[in-house]
Design a protein around this motif. Structure first.
Motif, PDB file in Angstrom:
ATOM      1  N   HIS A 183      -5.195   6.625   6.837  1.00 17.97           N
ATOM      2  CA  HIS A 183      -4.378   7.234   5.467  1.00 17.97           C
ATOM      3  C   HIS A 183      -2.994   8.006   5.807  1.00 17.97           C
ATOM      4  CE1 HIS A 183      -6.421   5.258   2.239  1.00 17.97           C
ATOM      5  NE2 HIS A 183      -7.528   5.513   2.965  1.00 17.97           N
ATOM      6  N   GLN A 186      -7.503  -2.088  -2.953  1.00 14.99           N
ATOM      7  CA  GLN A 186      -7.010  -3.126  -3.437  1.00 14.99           C
ATOM      8  C   GLN A 186      -6.635  -4.201  -2.586  1.00 14.99           C
ATOM      9  OE1 GLN A 186      -4.196  -0.773  -6.204  1.00 14.99           O
ATOM     10  NE2 GLN A 186      -4.599  -2.635  -7.397  1.00 14.99           N
ATOM     11  N   ILE A 246       0.852  -1.165   0.023  1.00 15.51           N
ATOM     12  CA  ILE A 246      -0.056   0.069  -0.157  1.00 15.51           C
ATOM     13  C   ILE A 246       1.028   1.383   0.065  1.00 15.51           C
ATOM     14  CG2 ILE A 246      -1.492   1.421   1.651  1.00 15.51           C
ATOM     15  CD1 ILE A 246      -2.782  -1.477   2.262  1.00 15.51           C
ATOM     16  N   PHE A 247       0.403   2.296  -0.820  1.00 13.63           N
ATOM     17  CA  PHE A 247       1.015   3.487  -1.043  1.00 13.63           C
ATOM     18  C   PHE A 247       0.442   4.544  -0.639  1.00 13.63           C
ATOM     19  CE2 PHE A 247      -1.145   3.973  -4.895  1.00 13.63           C
ATOM     20  CZ  PHE A 247      -0.988   5.457  -5.224  1.00 13.63           C
ATOM     21  N   ASP A 248      -0.764   4.596  -0.386  1.00 16.44           N
ATOM     22  CA  ASP A 248      -1.664   5.693  -0.072  1.00 16.44           C
ATOM     23  C   ASP A 248      -1.993   5.637   1.641  1.00 16.44           C
ATOM     24  OD1 ASP A 248      -3.425   3.446   0.086  1.00 16.44           O
ATOM     25  OD2 ASP A 248      -4.897   4.425  -1.032  1.00 16.44           O
ATOM     26  N   GLN A 249      -1.111   5.134   2.356  1.00 16.92           N
ATOM     27  CA  GLN A 249      -1.252   5.278   3.616  1.00 16.92           C
ATOM     28  C   GLN A 249       0.336   5.780   4.180  1.00 16.92           C
ATOM     29  OE1 GLN A 249      -2.557   1.727   5.768  1.00 16.92           O
ATOM     30  NE2 GLN A 249      -3.848   1.479   4.603  1.00 16.92           N
ATOM     31  N   SER A 270       5.495   5.983   3.034  1.00 14.94           N
ATOM     32  CA  SER A 270       4.285   5.281   2.586  1.00 14.94           C
ATOM     33  C   SER A 270       4.787   3.699   3.131  1.00 14.94           C
ATOM     34  CB  SER A 270       3.887   5.220   1.580  1.00 14.94           C
ATOM     35  OG  SER A 270       4.740   4.416   0.602  1.00 14.94           O
ATOM     36  N   PRO A 274       3.440  -0.713  -6.268  1.00 15.45           N
ATOM     37  CA  PRO A 274       2.547   0.299  -5.098  1.00 15.45           C
ATOM     38  C   PRO A 274       0.957  -0.181  -5.287  1.00 15.45           C
ATOM     39  CG  PRO A 274       3.466   1.565  -6.869  1.00 15.45           C
ATOM     40  CD  PRO A 274       4.037   0.185  -7.171  1.00 15.45           C
ATOM     41  N   ILE A 275       0.161  -0.178  -4.538  1.00 15.93           N
ATOM     42  CA  ILE A 275      -1.395  -0.584  -4.544  1.00 15.93           C
ATOM     43  C   ILE A 275      -1.897   0.185  -3.659  1.00 15.93           C
ATOM     44  CG2 ILE A 275      -1.182  -3.156  -5.200  1.00 15.93           C
ATOM     45  CD1 ILE A 275      -1.899  -3.954  -2.420  1.00 15.93           C
ATOM     46  N   GLU A 276      -3.313   0.505  -4.250  1.00 19.28           N
ATOM     47  CA  GLU A 276      -4.307   1.269  -3.186  1.00 19.28           C
ATOM     48  C   GLU A 276      -4.597   0.645  -2.169  1.00 19.28           C
ATOM     49  OE1 GLU A 276      -6.285   4.481  -4.970  1.00 19.28           O
ATOM     50  OE2 GLU A 276      -5.232   3.865  -6.954  1.00 19.28           O
ATOM     51  N   THR A 277      -5.250   1.513  -1.051  1.00 21.78           N
ATOM     52  CA  THR A 277      -5.826   0.697   0.004  1.00 21.78           C
ATOM     53  C   THR A 277      -6.836  -0.259  -0.335  1.00 21.78           C
ATOM     54  OG1 THR A 277      -5.193   2.308   1.532  1.00 21.78           O
ATOM     55  CG2 THR A 277      -6.986   1.129   2.349  1.00 21.78           C
ATOM     56  N   TYR A 285       4.671   1.309   1.229  1.00 21.96           N
ATOM     57  CA  TYR A 285       5.265   0.995  -0.237  1.00 21.96           C
ATOM     58  C   TYR A 285       6.916   1.281   0.123  1.00 21.96           C
ATOM     59  CZ  TYR A 285       6.894   1.862  -4.938  1.00 21.96           C
ATOM     60  OH  TYR A 285       7.805   1.783  -5.759  1.00 21.96           O
TER      61      TYR A 285
END
Length: 295
Positions: free
Chosen positions: A260, A251, A185-188, A226, A246-249, A228
């Motif tokens: 976040h 996913q 995860i890259f958006d946390q 993050s 990198p994936i979003e939460t 990631y």
């Protein structure tokens, strides 16, 4: 390092088999304190009588509460037990600490916030937990503040990892060997906390803690990343060829909602106790050396 002329501190460490408790155990010989390391088998922190008897028998004058229910996703369905450990036990520890004039240092979490901020959280910022775990930890804080034992503090921390126990760093090392590719995860965004650095800080500041109302302090390592980026650092330092994507939460759905954004502003603890906080990567390198991953 505290000065050795300090009063004798008889310190009860609860949850001493956890990440922070285990690091305190390892650091103990560097400090002029007497330690009593406990876990569920030798003290029941949900029983006031048990806490009182232990503290009176051993002349305890400091409690470091490292005991917590930390299974964030499991807490969503195990509400009662999370409440028992994270709220009720904290209330009982607080009551006995007040009764026997014991300093209480309690560890809390960034999960008390909703993670929707855009600048680092200061201690006074409005809390709004989004998970059962976060709510149970906030409820514990509120119980402690309400009882108000003298010379006691709450330390909120984030993304804890250690040489001990199960944590993100160890999971990445294992998956890095098993897989060619991994989505993280890259958006946390936040900052990892090396449990050894947190443990050192707690032990260093004990003689300096003096306050009439419960004070809250933030503590994590320095830096902003993050999950990631953190995973990338681990793979790179450990020389693993696993490709991190990198994936979003959304996913990677989990039962509990994660913040976040959980950057903590550490200005208060740094100024109050005149401490320097290490950069997150220094902690990671030290941990990987101890794990024999790097030389």
């Amino acid at each position: 390092m505290p000065n050795s002329n300090s009063n004798t501190y008889n310190i009860l460490v609860t949850g001493s088999n956890g990440q922070v408790g285990s690091e305190i155990k390892e650091l103990a010989s560097n400090y002029p304190y007497n330690f009593f390391f406990t876990n569920r088998s030798n003290i029941d922190i949900t029983s006031k009588d048990d806490i009182r008897n232990f503290c009176q028998t051993n002349s305890i004058n400091v409690i470091i509460n490292c005991a917590a229910y930390t299974a964030v996703d499991k807490a969503e369905s195990d509400i009662e037990y999370a409440d028992l450990v994270n709220r009720k036990a904290v209330k009982k520890l607080s009551i006995i600490a007040k009764e026997l004039n014991i300093k209480l240092i309690h560890i809390s979490t960034d999960y008390v916030f909703d993670g929707k901020n855009f600048k680092p959280y200061v201690e006074e910022y409005k809390t709004n937990p989004q998970s059962v775990y976060g709510k149970s930890k906030l409820d514990g804080e509120l119980e402690m503040i309400n009882v108000n034992p003298l010379n006691s503090i709450i330390i909120r921390t984030s993304w804890v990892y250690s040489y001990y126990g199960n944590n993100f760093v160890k999971t990445m090392l294992r998956l890095g060997k098993e897989k060619e590719e991994l989505g993280v995860i890259f958006d946390q965004v936040g900052t990892p906390t090396y449990a050894k650095h947190l443990a050192q800080t707690i032990l260093d500041i004990i003689p300096e803690i003096e306050n009439s109302k419960v004070e809250i302090y933030n503590y994590s390592n320095e830096g902003v990343i993050s999950w990631y980026d953190f995973a990338k650092d681990i793979m790179e330092l450990a020389n693993l060829n696993c490709k991190v994507k990198p994936i979003e939460t959304f996913q990677y759905p989990t039962p509990a909602k994660r913040p976040h954004f959980s950057l903590l502003n550490k200005k208060k603890i740094k100024e109050k106790f005149n401490i320097e906080i290490p950069y997150y990567k220094d902690g990671l390198i030290d941990c990987l050396k101890r794990l024999d991953v790097i030389k």
